[in-house]
Design an enzyme around this catalytic site. Structure first.
Site, PDB file in Angstrom:
ATOM      1  N   ARG A 265      22.318-127.473 101.108  1.00 41.91           N
ATOM      2  CA  ARG A 265      22.958-127.811 102.383  1.00 41.91           C
ATOM      3  C   ARG A 265      22.100-127.459 103.589  1.00 41.91           C
ATOM      4  O   ARG A 265      21.910-128.296 104.483  1.00 41.91           O
ATOM      5  CB  ARG A 265      24.309-127.075 102.477  1.00 41.91           C
ATOM      6  N   CYS A 335      45.202-144.766 104.799  1.00 43.56           N
ATOM      7  CA  CYS A 335      46.643-144.603 104.983  1.00 43.56           C
ATOM      8  C   CYS A 335      47.087-143.272 104.406  1.00 43.56           C
ATOM      9  O   CYS A 335      47.878-143.221 103.463  1.00 43.56           O
ATOM     10  CB  CYS A 335      47.382-145.739 104.286  1.00 43.56           C
ATOM     11  N   TYR A 364      26.224-133.134 101.241  1.00 42.40           N
ATOM     12  CA  TYR A 364      27.604-133.114 100.744  1.00 42.40           C
ATOM     13  C   TYR A 364      28.497-134.008 101.614  1.00 42.40           C
ATOM     14  O   TYR A 364      29.569-133.594 102.056  1.00 42.40           O
ATOM     15  CB  TYR A 364      28.164-131.686 100.711  1.00 42.40           C
TER      16      TYR A 364
HETATM   17  C1  LIG Z   1      25.152-126.107  94.689  1.00 44.58           C
HETATM   18  C2  LIG Z   1      24.143-125.163  94.162  1.00 44.58           C
HETATM   19  C3  LIG Z   1      23.041-124.819  94.946  1.00 44.58           C
HETATM   20  C4  LIG Z   1      22.879-125.254  96.379  1.00 44.58           C
HETATM   21  O1  LIG Z   1      23.847-124.672  97.184  1.00 44.58           O
HETATM   22  P1  LIG Z   1      23.815-124.913  98.795  1.00 44.58           P
HETATM   23  O2  LIG Z   1      25.066-124.265  99.265  1.00 44.58           O
HETATM   24  O3  LIG Z   1      23.792-126.375  98.996  1.00 44.58           O
HETATM   25  O4  LIG Z   1      22.586-124.250  99.305  1.00 44.58           O
HETATM   26  C5  LIG Z   1      22.078-124.010  94.374  1.00 44.58           C
HETATM   27  N1  LIG Z   1      22.197-123.575  93.099  1.00 44.58           N
HETATM   28  C6  LIG Z   1      23.242-123.883  92.326  1.00 44.58           C
HETATM   29  C7  LIG Z   1      23.301-123.362  90.946  1.00 44.58           C
HETATM   30  C8  LIG Z   1      24.254-124.683  92.824  1.00 44.58           C
HETATM   31  O5  LIG Z   1      25.318-124.963  92.068  1.00 44.58           O
END
Ligand SMILES: *Cc1c(COP(=O)(O)O)cnc(C)c1O
Length: 386
Positions: A265, A335, A364
């Site tokens: 993210r 809706c 996301y």
């Molecule tokens: C989703 C996930 C990430 C990334 O998480 P962010 O919050 O997008 O930084 C890293 N490692 C694992 C194992 C994940 O499931």
């Protein structure tokens, strides 16, 4: 905060009937990822693997790949996709419930590290590696209990192994020479600021070192500290302090250790905008609403995070219903009362025909959304590079 490039494209898309649209600023993504990389330059600082699940679009992957060490994938689908887009990338494969087929695919597509989620998965991987005459390098994923209050998302649940369950892996490893234990993986929570991330890194390292000592693991050691670096949807300018994090985590590393992180993210979120226009403005039960083209079937983020998604209004000067100096709730075309982008936001003026550009839509967003609900047209996608 919206760049000239994105705003110009938004207006061009509006003129051409191309809204709603996801508009990505690849130059901004490149700059941001390069900044993150620069903050992690000191000796001992972690390698970065980008977590593809945040946004696996090919132009996104190609833009950030030169500034990261590798990509973390969490399914066979992501694995095949990323391998095709980035044939030479270093890959790590994590995620619960890996099938035999996916584990075989990991060997076939030269995954560098498999993050093992359970003793049973390790057993199956050992059998597959043995059957195919290949070697495979693994990190064991641990699920440390700890106090995760205040985080956006604690990874409680079936992610990795409790410390006592992980001990069951040592017997499997000792009879599977083709599976090489490289170290420990932990992704414990999302939404942590830099000091909290550093504290969590120290916790993972302390546990991981002690466990590897106990199992008699010698040689170089790796610790994947996970992702989850915070982003602030309430204030897009408030960014994760990568410099502080990089320096403080580097200071924790010992000789012979490789640290690694896998953020998603915080890397790609800022590069994307969901741009649309206002179809209607009206008052209902005392509350002002702006009804926007599209909806949360394109960008589920505000529903899943239960937040007000940050946006800017780009006035279009069209005649039509408008509201000024009132709190306005921005909704989409679905809706359902849940189709809300942002609630009761003080707004100078918003009118039918105005454009609305939602910031922080690069992670996301589209890829977690229920696109087919109500069968509205799909958005346009633009990947701008200048
Ligand atoms: C989703 C996930 C990430 C990334 O998480 P962010 O919050 O997008 O930084 C890293 N490692 C694992 C194992 C994940 O499931």
């Amino acid at each position: 905060m919206i760049t000239r490039l994105v705003e110009d494209e938004a207006r061009a898309l509006a003129a051409g009937g191309g809204l709603p649209a996801f508009v990505y600023d690849l130059g901004a993504l490149r700059d941001h990822t390069a900044d993150v990389r620069a903050a992690l330059a000191s000796a001992g600082a972690p390698e970065i693997f980008y977590a593809a699940k945040a946004n696996p679009d090919a132009p996104i992957l190609r833009t950030l790949a030169p500034h990261v060490d590798g990509i973390e994938v969490a399914s066979g689908g992501e694995l095949a996709h990323v391998r095709e887009v980035l044939p030479d990338a270093r890959l790590a494969f994590g995620g619960p419930g890996k099938t035999d087929r996916e584990l075989r695919q990991a060997l076939d597509l030269d995954v560098e590290r498999v993050h093992v989620e359970s003793p049973y998965e390790l057993q199956r991987l050992a059998e597959i590696a043995h059957g195919s005459g290949r070697e495979v390098d693994v990190l064991l994923r641990v699920n440390l209990a700890g106090d995760r209050r205040g985080v956006a998302l604690a990874m409680s649940g079936p992610f990795g192994m409790d410390p006592d369950l992980i001990d069951a892996c040592t017997g499997i490893l000792s009879s599977a020479p083709q599976v090489r234990l490289r170290g420990v993986h932990a992704h414990l929570a999302s939404g942590l600021d830099a000091p909290a991330m550093v504290a969590q890194a120290a916790e993972i390292l302390a546990w991981g070192r002690a466990w590897l000592d106990r199992t008699g693991h010698d040689g170089p050691r790796e610790f994947n500290l996970g992702g989850g670096m915070a982003v602030d949807y309430g204030d897009p300018a408030n960014r994760f302090d990568w410099k502080r994090y990089g320096e403080d985590v580097a200071a924790l590393a010992r000789p012979g250790e490789t640290l690694r992180i896998e953020p998603g993210r915080a890397v790609s979120v800022y590069a994307g905008w969901y741009v649309t226009d206002v179809l209607d403005v009206k008052k209902a039960h005392g509350q002002w609403y702006a009804v926007l083209r599209g909806g949360t079937m394109h960008i589920r983020t505000p529903v899943t995070k239960q937040h007000d998604h940050p946006f800017v209004v780009l006035p279009a000067g069209a005649a039509g219903p408008a509201v000024a100096d009132e709190p306005v709730t921005l909704v989409g075309q679905l809706c359902t009362p849940k189709d809300v982008f942002a609630r009761e936001i003080p707004t100078n003026r918003i009118a039918v025909g105005d454009l609305v550009a939602f910031a922080m839509s690069g992670a996301y967003a589209w890829n977690i959304s229920h696109h087919d609900f109500l069968m509205h047209p799909k958005p346009t996608f633009r990947y701008l590079d200048e």
